[in-house]
Design a protein around this motif. Structure first.
Motif: not given
Length: 131
Positions: A65-69, A106-111, A117-120
């Motif tokens: 649900x979360x992505x950023x580069x 480059x940094x790929x950030x994911x959630x 599971x309850x957390x992210x």
């Protein structure tokens, strides 16, 4: 009499463990892994595997649900680019199309949410864009 109290305490503890069921995993039990550490500058296809570290098995059907580069590895965190998730057929592998506008780190950030599971689950992966 002391033996009887001790036996009851052990029985109660075991019953509590049985009723509680198996211990659930923690989001720290999962990690994202880059399949390739390098990509070509321009339109790039990035593939990431989500793995359960306890079993080393891929985790299918997570919801990203979360992505950023961005170029944070080269001290340019404000330098971001478009990224979109694309379909894949391999369970536990998640694919993204990104426009890597220049060579460098480059940094790929994911959630992600993992079923049951309850957390992210969060991950920050570093790759290199090359010409």
């Amino acid at each position: 009499m002391t033996k009887n109290i001790f036996a009851r305490a052990i029985a109660a503890a075991l019953l509590g463990a049985v009723l509680a069921g198996p211990a659930s995993a923690d989001t720290k039990d999962y990690e994202f892994q880059l399949i390739r550490q390098e990509a070509k500058v321009g339109e790039a296809m990035l593939e990431v595997r989500l793995v359960d570290k306890r079993t080393s098995k891929p985790v299918p059907d997570a919801v990203i649900f979360a992505k950023r580069i961005d170029m944070a590895p080269d001290s340019m965190e404000e330098m971001t680019s478009k990224i979109e998730q694309v379909s894949t057929v391999e369970p536990g592998v998640y694919r993204f199309k990104a426009k890597l506008t220049m060579a460098g780190g480059w940094r790929l950030s994911l959630g992600a949410k993992v079923q049951g599971e309850t957390g992210t689950v969060e991950g920050k992966l570093v790759l290199k864009a090359v010409k």
